[in-house]
Motif scaffolding. Structure first.
Motif, mmCIF file in Angstrom:
data_model
loop_
_atom_site.group_PDB
_atom_site.id
_atom_site.type_symbol
_atom_site.label_atom_id
_atom_site.label_comp_id
_atom_site.label_asym_id
_atom_site.label_seq_id
_atom_site.Cartn_x
_atom_site.Cartn_y
_atom_site.Cartn_z
ATOM 1 N N GLN A 64 -9.255 36.300 7.313
ATOM 2 C CA GLN A 64 -8.238 35.710 6.447
ATOM 3 C C GLN A 64 -7.223 34.905 7.247
ATOM 4 O O GLN A 64 -6.775 33.840 6.812
ATOM 5 N N PHE A 65 -6.839 35.400 8.416
ATOM 6 C CA PHE A 65 -5.894 34.661 9.263
ATOM 7 C C PHE A 65 -6.480 33.310 9.653
ATOM 8 O O PHE A 65 -5.805 32.278 9.562
ATOM 9 N N ARG A 66 -7.735 33.305 10.044
ATOM 10 C CA ARG A 66 -8.365 32.042 10.442
ATOM 11 C C ARG A 66 -8.445 31.079 9.260
ATOM 12 O O ARG A 66 -8.222 29.875 9.413
ATOM 13 N N ALA A 67 -8.733 31.630 8.083
ATOM 14 C CA ALA A 67 -8.811 30.776 6.888
ATOM 15 C C ALA A 67 -7.450 30.172 6.560
ATOM 16 O O ALA A 67 -7.344 28.985 6.236
ATOM 17 N N LEU A 68 -6.400 30.964 6.657
ATOM 18 C CA LEU A 68 -5.074 30.475 6.314
ATOM 19 C C LEU A 68 -4.554 29.477 7.342
ATOM 20 O O LEU A 68 -3.811 28.552 6.999
#
Length: 753
Positions: A292-296
C-alpha cells in the motif's frame, strides 16, 4: 537533479563578542545570535542529504545550550527541510537513514534547559510539525498551514507526532488531525493551543520570534515538555476509538495507514511516552514495507506528473502561457453546471450563469447561492469569501451579455445537436480570443468545434459531479485545439485545486471509455447468475466506496439509458427487451428493463437496483424476481459466480481498454489513466489505480485472463480483444516497471506489432 552551490563553511569561535549580531555557517545551517537568542536556520537542503543536515543541527543545538551567553533558542522551520512528492526511494531513504539522527535532534530540542521556540516561517506539515512539537513554544505566520498528512502517503507520523500532539491539544482533536491528514490554518492552531503567537508580516517573523524567545529567557519551561505531559482526556480513548472504528467499517476503509494512525494515537492515552514511541516506530516500519505504501507513493508522484503536460520541448506546461481569465460564463445550470459555476467563483473569477427560461434561471441561481451559504456555515469558506462568490455570480438569460468573457463552459444536456447550437450562438457574441469549453463526457470535440469560428479555441473540460467538490478534471484536446487553449484549461483546473488530466479526443475519452466495459460486464454477470448485491459487495471488499449498482442508482440509471439508446426512457418499451445482440455485439437489456419500469434510483422514491431507506441500500425482491424472469424468458440457466471471476471480468476489461488508450495516444501515461480513475470513479487509492493494479498483479497474469475471455467470447465481445501494447510488453519484457511501459513500447519494432 541540479544541486545548488553551498556557501563555503566558516568556523568561528563561540566566544566572540555578542554585542554584535554573530553570523557563521556550519554546513547548511546559519547560526545567528540576537539579543542573547540563538537563531538557527537552514538553507540549501538537497534530497538524501538529511543525515548531514540534521547532524549539523544537533551540533548547533548543543552548542547553543552550552553557550552561557545564549539564553534561548529560535529554530526556524521552513519548507526547505523536507518535501513531499520526491518519490518512494527518497522517502524510504529518509525514514531508514535520516530518522535516527532526526530523533536525536528532537530529543535534544525537547530536553534543552533553555526555552526553544519553533518559528514556523512557511507551512508546517508532516515532519516539519513533528520537529516543532519537540520545541517548547511555537510561532507562525498568519498564512501558515499546519497538518500531519503522512496518512495520505500511506504512513503515520513517525517522529513522535502520534504521542506528542494528543498530549498538547487533546486526544479527540489529535485523532482528527492525524487520521484525516488535513491541513489547518494558523488561526485554528492558536485556538487549540498548538501555536502560541501568530505574526502577520513574514519580513518580521524571525525578529518577532526572537523578541518572544527573549522574553521567555531564564526560566526552563518544564510544563512545556510534551513527553512529560499528562493527557487530560485519556479516559475518552476507548470511546473515541470505538466510534472511529465503526465509521471506518461503514466506509469500507482499506487503507492500513488510517488504522495505524488511529491505533498509535489512541495508544498515547494508556501507554507511557516511551512505550508509545515504540508502538509508533513498529507501525511505521510495517507500513513502509507494505504494498500500500508503494501504491500511494506512485499516486502522489502521478498527481504531480499529471499537471506537467508536454507535446514537445517547445510546447509544454513550462513554455506555453495560459490566457488570463478575468470573466467567465457557464451555460446550463443543471447539477453539473451549477457546481462548475461555484468552482469558478471560488477562485475569484466573476461568472455569468445562463439558463434560457427565466423561472428556471431564478430557481437554479438561488440553489447555487444556497449551496455557497452552506459551504460558509460548514466553515469550508469564510463569510467574506461567501459574500464575494455570491456577488460574483451573475444570472443571465441572453447571449449578448457574453461579449467580454474570456472563458465559456457549456454544460447543457449531452446531445451533440444542442451543444453545436450553443457553440454557434457563442460565435455570434463572444470575442475572438474567448476560449469555448464543453463539459461533454463523451462527445466528439472536433464535431463540436466544427461550428466554431476558431476551432483552436475549443476544448473539452469534463468535470465530475458534484463538480465543485470532485477533484478530477478531464481536459480534452481536439485536432485543432491550440497549445494556449490547452494551457488555459489545465491552469484553471490547477487554480480550482483539481487533478487535471490532459486526454485525447475519443468516444468517452479515458474514464467513460473504460467505464462502459465495467458496466457492460456487470450486466453480463447478472445474466449469468450473479445479483446486484453480490457484485457490489465484492467491489466494496476490493476497496471501492460504493458498488457499481449503488453508483448507478445515485447518478441516475436514466442517464446511462439515454446515452445507450439515444432517447429518453419510455415505459414498457417491449422491443428492446428481446435484444441480446446489437450490431453483432452481445448486449444485455436488463438495465433498460429497469429504467422503463420507472426505477431510476434515488430520484424515483429511492427505487433502482436497490430500494433505499434513509439512503441506505437494501435488497429489493422485485429486482431479484425481474432478473430471474429475464433469465427464464431467454432460457438462461444461472450458475455460481465467484468473487475472483467478478473482479477479473469487471476490472481486467478496463485494464485492457486502458492499454488500448495508451497505444492510441489518448493518454500520455498509465499514471494519467490511474488519476482519472482514482479521482473521478472512486477506485481505491491504496491499490494505485487500474493500471498500477495490473502491474502489481503482473502483466502476464492479466493478459492470460484477457486472452481466456477473448477465446470464450470471440467477436461478439470485442472489448476482450487483447491490446497490442499489452501483448508486446509481456512478450518482450514480461512485467516491466510501470514507469517504463511507454518507453519500452516505443522501442518495440513496428513489424512485430
Amino acid at each position: 537533479m541540479v544541486f545548488h552551490n553551498y556557501k563555503k563553511p566558516i568556523y568561528l569561535s563561540r566566544n566572540r563578542s555578542i554585542n554584535l549580531t554573530l553570523r557563521f555557517f556550519i554546513a547548511m545551517w546559519n547560526y545567528n545570535v540576537k539579543q542573547n537568542v540563538a537563531v538557527l536556520s537552514v538553507e540549501n537542503v538537497q534530497n538524501k542529504l538529511y543525515i548531514k543536515t540534521f547532524a549539523e543541527l544537533l551540533k548547533n543545538v548543543k552548542a547553543a545550550e552550552e553557550n552561557t551567553q545564549v539564553a534561548a533558542i529560535v529554530l526556524c522551520i521552513s519548507d526547505d527541510l523536507f518535501s513531499y512528492g520526491e518519490g518512494e526511494s527518497s522517502l524510504t531513504y529518509r525514514i531508514s537513514h535520516a530518522y535516527p539522527i532526526i530523533k536525536k535532534v528532537i530529543h535534544a530540542l525537547e530536553s534543552c534547559r533553555k526555552p526553544v521556540v519553533a518559528a514556523l516561517l512557511e507551512n508546517a506539515k508532516g515532519e516539519h510539525l513533528e520537529i516543532a512539537l519537540s520545541c517548547h513554544y511555537r510561532t507562525a505566520l498568519k498564512t501558515t498551514k499546519l497538518g500531519l498528512p503522512q496518512v495520505k502517503h500511506g504512513l503515520i507520523p513517525g517522529l513522535g507526532g502520534t504521542q506528542r500532539l494528543p498530549r498538547l491539544i487533546g486526544l479527540p482533536t489529535a485523532i482528527e488531525w492525524i487520521v484525516h491528514g488535513n491541513e489547518f490554518s494558523a488561526e485554528m492552531a492558536v485556538s487549540i493551543g498548538l501555536v502560541d503567537k501568530v505574526f502577520s508580516s513574514s519580513a518580521e517573523a524571525v525578529d518577532r520570534a526572537v523578541v518572544f524567545a527573549h522574553n521567555l529567557a531564564g526560566v526552563f519551561p518544564e510544563h512545556r515538555v510534551l513527553r512529560n505531559c499528562f493527557m487530560k482526556d485519556a479516559a475518552k480513548g476507548e470511546q473515541l476509538i470505538t466510534k472511529y472504528m465503526s465509521a471506518l467499517s461503514t466506509k469500507n476503509e482499506k487503507a492500513w495507514s488510517i488504522y495505524m494512525c488511529l491505533q498509535t494515537t489512541y495508544a498515547a492515552s494508556f501507554l507511557s511516552f516511551e512505550e508509545g514511541l515504540k508502538k509508533e516506530s513498529e507501525a511505521l516500519q510495517f507500513l513502509i514495507s507494505s504494498a500500500q505504501f508503494r501504491a500511494l507513493q506512485y499516486v502522489n508522484e502521478s498527481e504531480i506528473l499529471a499537471s506537467r503536460w508536454k507535446f514537445s520541448d517547445k510546447f509544454n506546461y513550462q513554455t506555453v502561457e495560459p490566457v488570463q481569465v478575468r470573466k467567465a460564463a457557464v451555460i446550463g445550470l443543471g447539477t453539473m453546471g451549477s457546481g462548475i459555476a461555484i468552482a469558478v467563483a471560488r477562485i475569484g473569477i466573476p461568472v455569468y450563469v445562463m439558463e434560457f427560461n427565466e423561472e428556471v434561471l431564478k430557481e437554479r441561481a438561488e440553489l447555487i447561492y444556497s449551496t455557497i451559504r452552506r459551504m460558509s456555515l460548514r466553515k469550508e469558506i469564510t463569510e467574506t469569501m461567501c459574500n464575494s462568490m455570491i456577488s460574483g455570480i451573475v444570472p443571465i438569460s441572453d447571449y449578448s451579455m457574453l461579449k467580454d468573457v474570456d472563458l465559456v463552459i457549456e454544460a447543457v444536456f449531452e446531445l451533440i445537436s444542442l451543444k453545436k447550437e450553443v457553440f454557434s450562438n457563442l460565435n455570434a457574441v463572444c470575442k475572438s480570443t474567448a476560449i469555448l469549453a464543453s463539459n461533454t463526457s463523451q462527445l466528439d470535440i472536433d464535431d463540436i468545434a466544427s461550428v466554431a469560428r476558431d476551432p483552436g479555441k475549443v476544448v473539452g473540460m469534463h468535470f465530475f459531479a458534484p463538480s465543485h467538490r470532485m477533484k478530477l478534471l478531464e481536459n480534452v484536446y481536439g485536432t485543432y485545439t491550440s497549445y494556449q487553449t490547452i494551457s488555459t484549461a489545465m491552469h484553471i483546473g490547477s487554480l480550482m485545486g483539481k487533478v487535471s488530466v490532459l486526454v485525447g479526443n475519443c468516444h468517452g475519452f479515458v474514464g467513460n471509455r473504460m467505464y462502459l466495459h465495467y458496466v457492460t460486464e456487470s450486466e453480463f454477470l447478472l445474466e449469468e447468475g450473479a445479483y446486484p448485491e453480490q457484485i457490489d459487495t465484492i467491489l466494496k471488499e476490493f476497496g471501492f466506496t460504493m458498488g457499481r449498482f449503488e453508483v448507478a442508482d445515485l447518478s441516475g440509471n436514466d442517464v446511462i439509458y439515454t446515452v445507450r439508446n439515444g432517447s429518453h426512457p419510455q415505459k414498457n418499451h417491449g422491443r428492446r427487451h428481446r435484444e441480446r445482440v446489437r450490431n453483432g455485439i452481445r448486449y444485455c437489456p436488463l438495465a433498460d428493463i429497469l429504467v422503463e419500469s420507472g426505477r431510476y434510483g434515488h430520484k424515483t422514491d429511492g427505487k433502482g437496483w436497490f430500494k433505499y431507506v434513509d439512503r441506505v441500500p437494501y435488497v429489493d425482491e422485485n429486482i431479484t424476481q425481474m432478473i430471474k424472469s429475464y433469465r427464464e424468458s431467454h432460457d438462461i440457466t444461472p450458475r455460481t459466480i465467484h468473487s475472483e471471476e467478478v473482479l477479473h471480468r469487471m476490472l481486467y476489461c478496463m485494464i485492457n481498454e486502458g492499454f488500448k488508450i495508451l497505444e492510441e495516444g489518448m493518454a500520455s501515461s498509465p499514471n494519467d489513466i490511474d488519476m482519472v480513475w482514482l479521482h473521478g470513479y472512486g477506485w481505491p487509492k491504496s491499490t494505485g489505480g487500474p493500471m498500477y493494479h495490473a502491474f502489481t498483479v503482473g502483466l502476464p497474469r492479466v493478459l492470460q485472463v484477457i486472452e481466456q475471455r477473448w477465446h470464450m467470447a470471440g467477436s461478439s465481445e470485442p472489448h476482450w480483444e487483447p491490446s497490442n501494447m499489452l501483448v508486446e510488453l509481456v512478450k518482450c519484457h514480461g512485467n516491466p516497471n510501470i514507469n517504463k511501459w511507454m518507453g519500452l513500447y516505443k522501442t518495440i519494432p513496428k513489424s512485430s506489432l
